[in-house]
Design a protein around this motif. Sequence first.
Motif, mmCIF file in Angstrom:
data_model
loop_
_atom_site.group_PDB
_atom_site.id
_atom_site.type_symbol
_atom_site.label_atom_id
_atom_site.label_comp_id
_atom_site.label_asym_id
_atom_site.label_seq_id
_atom_site.Cartn_x
_atom_site.Cartn_y
_atom_site.Cartn_z
ATOM 1 N N ALA A 113 -24.526 49.981 36.520
ATOM 2 C CA ALA A 113 -23.501 50.496 35.620
ATOM 3 C C ALA A 113 -22.379 49.471 35.492
ATOM 4 N N TRP A 114 -21.545 49.682 34.474
ATOM 5 C CA TRP A 114 -20.403 48.813 34.215
ATOM 6 C C TRP A 114 -19.150 49.654 34.107
ATOM 7 N N MET A 115 -18.092 49.210 34.768
ATOM 8 C CA MET A 115 -16.808 49.921 34.765
ATOM 9 C C MET A 115 -15.740 48.988 34.192
ATOM 10 N N GLY A 116 -15.225 49.326 33.017
ATOM 11 C CA GLY A 116 -14.168 48.543 32.397
ATOM 12 C C GLY A 116 -12.802 49.073 32.784
ATOM 13 N N LEU A 117 -11.877 48.176 33.160
ATOM 14 C CA LEU A 117 -10.540 48.543 33.604
ATOM 15 C C LEU A 117 -9.506 47.749 32.820
ATOM 16 N N ALA A 118 -8.308 48.326 32.665
ATOM 17 C CA ALA A 118 -7.198 47.669 31.976
ATOM 18 C C ALA A 118 -5.936 47.859 32.799
ATOM 19 N N LEU A 119 -5.058 46.836 32.795
ATOM 20 C CA LEU A 119 -3.869 46.823 33.640
ATOM 21 C C LEU A 119 -2.682 46.290 32.844
ATOM 22 N N MET A 120 -1.524 46.938 33.018
ATOM 23 C CA MET A 120 -0.252 46.429 32.498
ATOM 24 C C MET A 120 0.341 45.501 33.554
ATOM 25 N N VAL A 121 0.548 44.241 33.205
ATOM 26 C CA VAL A 121 0.869 43.227 34.202
ATOM 27 C C VAL A 121 2.270 43.406 34.764
ATOM 28 N N SER A 122 3.269 43.658 33.927
ATOM 29 C CA SER A 122 4.664 43.664 34.386
ATOM 30 C C SER A 122 4.932 44.760 35.406
ATOM 31 N N THR A 123 4.279 45.913 35.293
ATOM 32 C CA THR A 123 4.488 47.022 36.224
ATOM 33 C C THR A 123 3.269 47.306 37.095
ATOM 34 N N ARG A 124 2.170 46.572 36.907
ATOM 35 C CA ARG A 124 0.903 46.780 37.638
ATOM 36 C C ARG A 124 0.343 48.183 37.393
ATOM 37 N N LEU A 125 0.639 48.771 36.239
ATOM 38 C CA LEU A 125 0.197 50.138 35.935
ATOM 39 C C LEU A 125 -1.239 50.113 35.446
ATOM 40 N N TRP A 126 -2.085 50.956 36.074
ATOM 41 C CA TRP A 126 -3.466 51.104 35.615
ATOM 42 C C TRP A 126 -3.475 51.962 34.357
ATOM 43 N N LEU A 127 -4.032 51.420 33.263
ATOM 44 C CA LEU A 127 -3.966 52.077 31.961
ATOM 45 C C LEU A 127 -5.188 52.924 31.647
ATOM 46 N N GLY A 128 -6.296 52.697 32.305
ATOM 47 C CA GLY A 128 -7.484 53.504 32.028
ATOM 48 C C GLY A 128 -8.743 52.732 32.333
ATOM 49 N N GLY A 129 -9.864 53.437 32.226
ATOM 50 C CA GLY A 129 -11.152 52.820 32.507
ATOM 51 C C GLY A 129 -12.282 53.581 31.843
ATOM 52 N N VAL A 130 -13.409 52.901 31.680
ATOM 53 C CA VAL A 130 -14.604 53.466 31.047
ATOM 54 C C VAL A 130 -15.806 53.080 31.901
ATOM 55 N N VAL A 131 -16.729 54.035 32.079
ATOM 56 C CA VAL A 131 -17.952 53.802 32.850
ATOM 57 C C VAL A 131 -19.148 54.017 31.929
ATOM 58 N N GLN A 132 -20.029 53.022 31.850
ATOM 59 C CA GLN A 132 -21.232 53.107 31.027
ATOM 60 C C GLN A 132 -22.382 52.381 31.714
ATOM 61 N N LEU A 133 -23.593 52.706 31.241
ATOM 62 C CA LEU A 133 -24.769 52.040 31.765
ATOM 63 C C LEU A 133 -24.952 50.653 31.178
ATOM 64 N N SER A 134 -24.442 50.433 29.989
ATOM 65 C CA SER A 134 -24.631 49.154 29.307
ATOM 66 C C SER A 134 -23.290 48.494 29.053
ATOM 67 N N ARG A 135 -23.284 47.185 29.079
ATOM 68 C CA ARG A 135 -22.081 46.401 28.781
ATOM 69 C C ARG A 135 -22.164 45.964 27.325
ATOM 70 N N ASP A 136 -21.797 46.882 26.436
ATOM 71 C CA ASP A 136 -21.914 46.621 25.010
ATOM 72 C C ASP A 136 -20.574 46.841 24.319
ATOM 73 N N ARG A 137 -20.613 46.837 22.993
ATOM 74 C CA ARG A 137 -19.395 46.933 22.199
ATOM 75 C C ARG A 137 -18.699 48.270 22.377
ATOM 76 N N SER A 138 -19.437 49.346 22.589
ATOM 77 C CA SER A 138 -18.817 50.664 22.726
ATOM 78 C C SER A 138 -17.935 50.737 23.966
ATOM 79 N N LEU A 139 -18.313 50.037 25.048
ATOM 80 C CA LEU A 139 -17.477 50.030 26.248
ATOM 81 C C LEU A 139 -16.130 49.382 25.958
#
Length: 365
Positions: A113-139
Amino acid sequence: MGQGNIAVHDRKRERYRCKICKRTFSAKRGTMFEGLRKPVELIVIVVTLLSYGCPIQAIVHAFGLDERTVASWRDRAGDHCQSVHQEKVEQGKIDLMHVQADEIRVKGCKMIAWMGLALMVSTRLWLGGVVQLSRDRSLADQLMLQVRRCAACLRPLLVITDGWSAYPGSIRRAFREKVKRTAGIGRACLQIWPELHIGTVIKRTQKKRVVQITRKMAFGLLEQAEQLLLRSQGGMVLNTAFIERLNGTFRQRLASLTRKSRHAARRLQTLEKGMYLIGCTYNFCFPHHELSKTKHVGSPCTPAMAAGLSDHVWSICELLSYRVAPPERTQPKKRGRPRLPSQLAKTVSNHPRVRLRKGVLCSTV
């Protein structure tokens, strides 16, 4: 709450009643503890251990609980943390300024599986994530849409990713607004934010060592991107160091993400709920080491405090007890054939009605 529509239904059982929908609910409605009979202290201890990466099997042996019970509490906590994240973070009020995104390759039981994560650098705030079986455009599309729901509209923004080719297009599709260029009847066009900048960092490895790093701008201007880097204290050059550090935190605290383990995940749902549990506790409950230094805040500070979403460090119990408001009630649709106007007026019949009272026919008018 606060609208005068809630009344006490049963003080002993701590149940209340809504005057509008006429339904009763418990005092724990909207929290993780709703419907659970185990002591709250035990549930908080178990969830705290899970948020620090303790495997379920260890908790089962330590507290004598059933494995399915611990897994159920983990899923409940993940669902509740997802609701808290959507209510507190995804409100479109944060000036992100600098965002980094990356993916984690997760080796599960008979799956990758693939887990995509996003982070706000200035405050180190975790903005969200997505889990999918494929690493494609929808992720990439789903991850950038989550970042878009957090961002204040039309603010200067720098997004830095790795060399995956799906990211630039997904970022441009997510950060655009409808603009009506011509007067009169016609369709509005979608226009990309004028101060959006996309940076790409490509690392070439040889024998598991980085031998070359290529930095380039996929969209926008390099001069403005460097200004955003300085304002967010994200370094002097384009980099993905902060999101890679967050990846290490997730691998450490989510037991199913460790590289060599005997408790790998079997379902994507388990990974997603564990991801929200780790991410929400990371944002609200654990003081960040770098943010707590003298050059930043100088006192224990969480990413949510740095982003202005909270004024204190939350405890695990406070997070799990946070009441999430239910969705607004919609009136149920009327079923059946619509009544004719002549049937709406109530008519009183002059014919006597007959009813049975104690075995004797009795006529009433």
